[in-house]
Enzyme design. Structure first.
Site, mmCIF file in Angstrom:
data_model
loop_
_atom_site.group_PDB
_atom_site.id
_atom_site.type_symbol
_atom_site.label_atom_id
_atom_site.label_comp_id
_atom_site.label_asym_id
_atom_site.label_seq_id
_atom_site.Cartn_x
_atom_site.Cartn_y
_atom_site.Cartn_z
ATOM 1 N N TYR A 1 -26.966 81.888 12.373
ATOM 2 C CA TYR A 1 -26.961 83.250 12.680
ATOM 3 C C TYR A 1 -27.327 84.048 11.707
ATOM 4 O O TYR A 1 -27.311 83.594 10.495
ATOM 5 C CB TYR A 1 -25.756 83.773 13.478
ATOM 6 C CG TYR A 1 -24.563 83.985 12.538
ATOM 7 C CD1 TYR A 1 -24.585 85.230 11.666
ATOM 8 C CD2 TYR A 1 -23.841 82.894 12.013
ATOM 9 C CE1 TYR A 1 -23.405 85.402 10.831
ATOM 10 C CE2 TYR A 1 -22.867 82.962 11.056
ATOM 11 C CZ TYR A 1 -22.739 84.172 10.509
ATOM 12 O OH TYR A 1 -21.574 84.253 9.585
ATOM 13 N N PHE B 1 -25.900 91.661 6.703
ATOM 14 C CA PHE B 1 -24.713 91.687 6.027
ATOM 15 C C PHE B 1 -24.138 90.443 6.267
ATOM 16 O O PHE B 1 -23.007 90.053 5.575
ATOM 17 C CB PHE B 1 -23.540 92.679 7.020
ATOM 18 C CG PHE B 1 -23.525 92.437 8.442
ATOM 19 C CD1 PHE B 1 -22.768 91.392 9.022
ATOM 20 C CD2 PHE B 1 -24.334 93.054 9.397
ATOM 21 C CE1 PHE B 1 -22.688 91.183 10.334
ATOM 22 C CE2 PHE B 1 -24.115 93.074 10.725
ATOM 23 C CZ PHE B 1 -23.416 91.823 11.172
ATOM 24 N N ASP B 2 -24.632 89.396 6.816
ATOM 25 C CA ASP B 2 -24.126 88.119 7.030
ATOM 26 C C ASP B 2 -25.318 87.091 7.397
ATOM 27 O O ASP B 2 -26.062 87.557 8.288
ATOM 28 C CB ASP B 2 -22.824 87.904 7.746
ATOM 29 C CG ASP B 2 -22.286 86.720 7.249
ATOM 30 O OD1 ASP B 2 -22.364 85.918 6.432
ATOM 31 O OD2 ASP B 2 -21.148 86.428 8.232
ATOM 32 N N ILE C 1 -15.722 88.000 17.903
ATOM 33 C CA ILE C 1 -16.021 89.262 18.506
ATOM 34 C C ILE C 1 -16.313 89.104 19.989
ATOM 35 O O ILE C 1 -16.944 87.886 20.167
ATOM 36 C CB ILE C 1 -16.931 90.204 17.723
ATOM 37 C CG1 ILE C 1 -18.351 89.553 17.479
ATOM 38 C CG2 ILE C 1 -16.251 90.903 16.408
ATOM 39 C CD1 ILE C 1 -19.107 90.594 16.709
ATOM 40 N N TYR D 1 -17.036 95.314 16.090
ATOM 41 C CA TYR D 1 -15.894 95.558 15.449
ATOM 42 C C TYR D 1 -15.345 96.840 15.640
ATOM 43 O O TYR D 1 -14.247 97.429 15.123
ATOM 44 C CB TYR D 1 -16.337 95.322 14.122
ATOM 45 C CG TYR D 1 -16.391 94.181 13.615
ATOM 46 C CD1 TYR D 1 -15.680 93.155 13.263
ATOM 47 C CD2 TYR D 1 -17.756 93.552 13.621
ATOM 48 C CE1 TYR D 1 -15.733 91.732 12.918
ATOM 49 C CE2 TYR D 1 -17.990 92.120 13.155
ATOM 50 C CZ TYR D 1 -16.997 91.322 12.895
ATOM 51 O OH TYR D 1 -17.269 90.238 12.557
ATOM 52 N N PHE E 1 -27.786 90.431 15.984
ATOM 53 C CA PHE E 1 -27.484 88.989 15.681
ATOM 54 C C PHE E 1 -28.933 88.282 16.292
ATOM 55 O O PHE E 1 -29.375 88.414 17.107
ATOM 56 C CB PHE E 1 -26.356 88.274 16.009
ATOM 57 C CG PHE E 1 -24.791 88.873 15.521
ATOM 58 C CD1 PHE E 1 -24.534 88.494 14.158
ATOM 59 C CD2 PHE E 1 -24.194 89.993 16.297
ATOM 60 C CE1 PHE E 1 -23.235 88.926 13.514
ATOM 61 C CE2 PHE E 1 -23.130 90.411 15.420
ATOM 62 C CZ PHE E 1 -22.880 89.870 14.444
#
Length: 388
Positions: A24, A34-35, A53, A79, A96
């Site tokens: 992902y 962010f990731d 989540i 979140y 995502f």
């Protein structure tokens, strides 16, 4: 919102409770990354409906093997108001790109200690394709079949049963099983004796002492517990006070672990916003919810001989009210049990400065002085013997 970038293989999609392996890339709406598992070169594994989540579980349950999709998750599926600092701000919509590499059901250890006490062996019949599962305080209806661990002997088969997750149960395993299940799911669980009927067994069912068992559980229905973020201040206040009172009832009956859960759930309602409250609202939360819950958790932990946990919660209570007699007393009891006698004496003495006539604190201080005196006499005797 989901957009398929690359079609997957076949028609099969994973069920709730299935372990998935994915790549992902996560970004904010402005494109800030962010990731990324791709950047790490390490696929991410997770179980649908557990530990991720809501939007991830919901999306993964629609994906085929090999599929790549782009999914946009609004805050309630990501979140929420809390965000995930420092990279994800409050109320952030996330994007995502997810690639479903593979999936397969794996046995799950449902115990907090991961001691093999309750193992989810398999899903016999898949339930509804949803991330939702019963949570603490959810009313549920279910059916239960209990067999010997080898499956050769059936001890008990029920019609529909009703309970509330978190209420006292005949076995520790039932709530753990139910919380792992989707609505209409049927699962098979291996349950160690200490999570079933223990040393007593269950003679009326023919279950012998110390028997490991198989539980076949069918979750017929459950009611979703209203999320805290969706409640007004007044609703959260009333729910928290109700849970605190339920915890008090459990404490009076000697069910200290269950009481702690109620107190902790009461505190959780204001976990993320208590620092933002002001005026009467802050006073209400601090003195009608947080202070008594911290004090009572300390009391429970003292009963359970969990000294450090008792001290931590007594200290939290004293951060709200530094002259609270119960807080000082329980702080002193925890320090005494931890061998910190001088500090314990100071806590008791301070409590008596606030309430000189408090008999419980007077008795504790008297007992502590006797312990110290006895210890000093032993030390003196040992010192004399060294030079005798």
């Amino acid at each position: 919102m989901k957009v398929i970038i690359k079609q997957g293989e076949g028609e099969e999609t994973p069920e709730v409770g299935t372990k998935c392996k994915v790549h992902y890339v996560g970004t904010l709406l402005d494109g800030t990354k962010f990731d990324s598992s791709r950047d790490r070169g390490d696929p991410f594994s997770f179980t649908i409906g557990q530990g991720v989540i809501k939007g991830w579980s919901k999306c993964a349950a629609t994906m085929k093997k090999g599929e790549i999709c782009k999914v946009t998750l609004t805050p309630e599926y990501a979140y929420g108001a809390a965000g995930s600092p420092p990279k994800i701000p409050a109320n952030a919509t996330l994007v995502f790109e997810i690639e479903m590499i593979s999936w397969g059901y794996e046995e799950q250890d449902l115990t907090k200690k991961k001691n093999g006490g309750v193992i989810k062996k398999k899903v016999i019949a898949a339930g509804e394709k949803t991330w939702q599962k019963p949570t603490y305080e959810a009313p549920v209806t279910y059916k239960l079949k209990i067999s010997s661990i080898d499956g050769a002997t059936t001890y008990y088969t029920s019609e529909s049963l009703s309970t509330v997750i978190g209420e006292l149960q005949e076995t520790k395993a039932i709530a753990k099983c139910l919380k792992s299940m989707a609505k209409k799911e049927k699962g098979l669980f291996a349950v160690k004796s200490q999570y079933a009927f223990g040393e007593a067994g269950k003679p009326e069912y023919g279950i012998p002492p110390n028997a490991d068992l198989l539980f076949e559980v069918e979750l017929e229905d459950f009611e979703k517990v209203k999320e805290d973020w969706n409640l007004s201040f007044e609703e959260k206040r009333d729910a928290s006070i109700k849970r605190k009172n339920e915890g008090n009832d459990l404490f009076q009956k000697g069910h200290y672990k269950q009481a702690i859960k109620k107190y902790e759930r009461s505190l959780k309602s204001f976990e993320y916003e208590s620092s933002k409250l002001e005026g009467e609202k802050k006073k209400t939360v601090d003195h009608e919810i947080k202070l008594p819950c911290y004090l009572n958790i300390a009391a429970c932990n003292l009963k359970l001989k969990k000294t450090r946990a008792a001290l931590t919660n007594a200290n939290k209570a004293l951060e709200i009210d530094s002259r609270n007699v119960k807080g000082l007393w329980r702080q002193g009891l925890a320090l005494q049990d931890d061998g910190e006698w001088d500090k314990a004496k100071k806590s008791f003495t301070t409590a008596l400065e606030v309430d000189p006539e408090n008999k419980a604190v007077q008795a504790s201080l008297k007992k502590l002085k006797a312990i110290i005196l006895q210890y000093e006499k032993k030390q003196q005797a040992a010192y004399k013997n060294m030079f005798a």
